[in-house]
Design a protein around this motif. Structure first.
Motif, mmCIF file in Angstrom:
data_model
loop_
_atom_site.group_PDB
_atom_site.id
_atom_site.type_symbol
_atom_site.label_atom_id
_atom_site.label_comp_id
_atom_site.label_asym_id
_atom_site.label_seq_id
_atom_site.Cartn_x
_atom_site.Cartn_y
_atom_site.Cartn_z
ATOM 1 N N TYR A 117 43.834 35.748 46.087
ATOM 2 C CA TYR A 117 44.529 37.266 46.177
ATOM 3 C C TYR A 117 43.441 38.163 46.813
ATOM 4 N N THR A 154 42.241 34.001 41.925
ATOM 5 C CA THR A 154 41.858 35.450 42.303
ATOM 6 C C THR A 154 41.013 35.413 43.391
ATOM 7 N N GLY A 173 39.054 42.413 41.732
ATOM 8 C CA GLY A 173 40.156 41.912 40.949
ATOM 9 C C GLY A 173 39.612 40.997 39.695
ATOM 10 N N ASP A 226 43.246 44.886 42.995
ATOM 11 C CA ASP A 226 44.340 44.013 43.316
ATOM 12 C C ASP A 226 45.577 44.236 42.537
ATOM 13 N N ASP A 227 45.668 44.855 41.592
ATOM 14 C CA ASP A 227 46.894 45.409 40.980
ATOM 15 C C ASP A 227 47.162 46.849 40.947
ATOM 16 N N GLU A 228 48.536 46.916 40.450
ATOM 17 C CA GLU A 228 48.961 48.206 40.631
ATOM 18 C C GLU A 228 48.339 49.151 39.391
ATOM 19 N N ASP A 253 45.294 51.063 45.099
ATOM 20 C CA ASP A 253 45.481 49.829 44.214
ATOM 21 C C ASP A 253 46.525 48.842 45.632
ATOM 22 N N ARG A 254 46.799 47.597 44.980
ATOM 23 C CA ARG A 254 47.443 46.950 46.133
ATOM 24 C C ARG A 254 48.910 47.439 46.689
ATOM 25 N N GLN A 307 45.424 33.852 35.563
ATOM 26 C CA GLN A 307 44.825 33.794 37.011
ATOM 27 C C GLN A 307 43.546 33.310 37.031
ATOM 28 N N TYR A 318 41.312 49.400 34.183
ATOM 29 C CA TYR A 318 41.282 48.413 34.719
ATOM 30 C C TYR A 318 40.148 47.285 34.286
ATOM 31 N N LYS A 374 53.320 40.075 44.487
ATOM 32 C CA LYS A 374 53.197 41.439 44.006
ATOM 33 C C LYS A 374 53.618 42.512 44.906
#
Length: 415
Positions: free
Chosen positions: A32, A29, A18, A92-94, A113-114, A24, A63, A275
Motif C-alpha cells: 500500500y 502495508t 501507514g 495511507d487512509d482517509e 491523506d490518500r 493488514q 491515527y 481505497k
C-alpha cells in the motif's frame, strides 16, 4: 559582474505513514505504501521517509499512537534544522477533520491523506469540462465535513467570554460560527450547481450513446496504469494520452473499430485503485456509465505487477459495486515483456512464492482457471495482438448476433 544561476525548482518532499493491523499485515502495508509513493510521485512529490506502526486499529485522535507521532515530529524537526524541510506528511487512509487538526497541531506541516492526494492528482489530470466538474464536485464533498478545521485560528484570538466563563473572546465566537455557516452554505450551493451541470452532461452523454446506432460496446477496464490506453491506441489506432503514471486518463474515450466485417465501439475508461474514494465514484457516474452500458468488459491486468491478483480483486469488487458483475468479460494479461521471475532452488521444499513462478506456469494456471477465456499480450511490443483481435472479433460477433439478430453490419467477406 555578478552571475545569476537559474536552478531547477526543488520538488516537494513527503513522508508516508501507514498502519500494520490484524486485517493488514506488514507485507500488505508495504504494498500500500509503495502505491502511495507512486501516487505522491505522480502528484510531483519525492518520498524521503516511511513510518509504520503495529496497532489494533487507527487512533480516533491522531491515527497513529502518541509515541509514533512524536517520532514523526522529531524527524520533521531534524529535517527543518538541517535546512531540508519536509513538505508534507501523507497518511495511507482517509483522515477525519479531528485527526487532521490534531496531527497538524503536533507536526506543523501540511497533512494529506490518500483521498486528498488522489483528488489532487485528478484535479491535475482533468482536461475536459466534464472531468473538471466531476473532480470539483468530489473535492467539495471531501471538504464539507472538514470545514471546521479551517477556522481553528479563531480559538487563538482571545481568552474568556464576557461573563468570565466559556471559551473564546467576545465578538469572536459569533462571527466565527457565521463565517463557518456561510462557507458551508456556499459549498452546498456549489455542490447543487455542479450536480445539475453533471446531470446535464449525463443527459448529453446518454443522447450520444443512443445515437451510436446498433453497435456492440466494448469497455476496457482495469487497475490504474495497467496499459489500457496503450491497448486502445494499438487496437483503434487512436491517440489517447498514455504515460507511466497513475490516472493518466480520466476522460472516457470511445472509438469505432472494425475487425474484418464487424464494426463495434471500444471505450477506454478511468482506472480503478484500492481505497478509491466513494465521492470520486459518485462524481464520475457519467464516465462510469460507459462501463455499465458496455456489452463486453475487457479486464486488462498488469501481470508484471507483484500484486496483480489483489488488483484483479479490487477491480472485480468495484465492478460489482457498479452492478456489472454479471456482464460478459474476459481477462487480458498485459506487459508480459516486463514479467520477471526467479527459479526456486532444487533443494528448497517450501511453497513457491509469486517470484518463483514462471510466465508459462502462470499462463497454464490462469487458462485452466478461466477455461481458456484469457490472453497474454504485450501492448508495448505488440505481442499476441493478432490473437487478441481474433478473440475480440469472435466475442463481439456472438454478442452482435444475439442482440441484433437482424443485423445491419455482418456481411460476407469475399474469399
Amino acid at each position: 559582474m555578478k552571475e545569476f544561476v537559474i536552478s531547477e525548482a526543488k520538488a516537494e518532499t513527503a513522508v508516508l505513514v501507514g498502519l500494520i493491523t490484524q486485517e493488514q499485515d506488514e507485507a500488505k502495508t508495504k504494498e500500500y505504501l509503495d502505491e502511495l509513493e507512486f501516487l505522491a510521485d505522480t502528484a510531483g512529490a519525492v518520498t524521503v521517509k516511511r513510518f509504520t506502526q503495529k496497532v489494533q486499529g487507527p487512533s480516533q485522535v491522531t491515527y497513529v499512537g502518541k509515541g509514533k507521532l512524536e517520532e514523526i515530529r522529531r524527524y520533521v524537526m531534524e529535517r527543518e534544522e538541517a535546512d531540508d524541510p519536509v513538505g508534507m506528511v501523507i497518511f495511507d487512509d482517509e483522515l477525519t477533520a479531528k485527526q487532521i487538526r490534531n496531527i497538524e497541531s503536533e507536526l506543523k506541516v501540511k497533512i494529506l491523506d490518500r483521498t486528498s492526494l488522489i483528488l489532487d492528482i485528478f484535479a491535475m489530470r482533468a482536461q475536459t469540462a466534464e472531468a473538471k466538474t466531476q473532480v470539483e464536485l468530489a473535492q467539495y464533498r471531501y471538504m464539507l465535513p472538514r470545514l471546521q478545521r479551517l477556522w481553528t485560528h479563531l480559538e487563538r484570538q482571545g481568552g474568556g467570554s464576557g461573563s468570565g466563563g466559556g471559551k473564546g473572546s467576545v465578538g469572536l465566537r459569533g462571527p466565527g460560527e457565521t463565517q463557518l455557516e456561510m462557507d458551508r452554505r456556499i459549498i452546498l450551493h456549489r455542490i447543487t450547481l455542479l450536480k445539475q451541470r453533471l446531470e446535464e452532461i449525463d443527459r448529453q452523454k446518454t443522447t450520444q450513446r443512443k445515437n451510436r446506432g446498433r453497435l456492440i460496446r466494448v469497455a476496457l477496464v482495469g487497475y490504474t496504469n495497467v496499459g489500457k490506453s496503450t491497448m486502445m491506441n494499438l487496437l483503434a489506432k487512436s491517440d489517447v494520452f498514455a504515460e507511466n503514471k497513475l490516472f493518466a486518463t480520466l476522460d472516457t474515450t470511445v472509438r469505432k473499430m472494425v475487425i474484418d466485417n464487424l464494426p463495434f465501439l471500444l471505450a477506454d475508461t478511468v482506472g480503478f485503485i484500492r481505497k478509491l474514494p466513494t465521492d470520486l465514484v459518485d462524481s464520475f457516474k457519467s464516465t462510469l456509465d460507459e462501463v455499465r452500458e458496455a456489452d463486453l468488459l475487457v479486464h486488462v491486468v498488469d501481470i508484471s505487477h507483484p500484486d496483480f491478483e489483489e488488483q484483479i480483486r479490487v477491480v472485480e469488487q468495484t465492478l460489482a459495486d457498479l452492478g456489472c458483475r454479471e456482464k460478459p468479460s474476459m481477462l487480458v494479461f498485459n506487459k508480459i515483456d516486463a514479467y520477471t521471475w526467479t527459479p526456486q532452488d532444487a533443494d528448497d521444499l517450501t511453497e513457491p512464492t509469486r517470484e518463483n513462478i514462471s510466465l508459462d506456469e502462470l499462463r497454464r494456471t490462469w487458462m485452466a482457471k478461466m477455461q481458456g477465456d484469457c490472453l497474454f499480450i504485450s501492448a508495448r511490443n505488440k505481442e499476441n495482438i493478432d490473437e487478441l483481435r481474433n478473440v475480440l472479433y469472435n466475442k463481439v460477433r456472438e454478442l452482435h448476433v444475439q442482440k441484433y439478430p437482424y443485423n445491419d453490419f455482418l456481411y460476407t467477406i469475399d474469399e
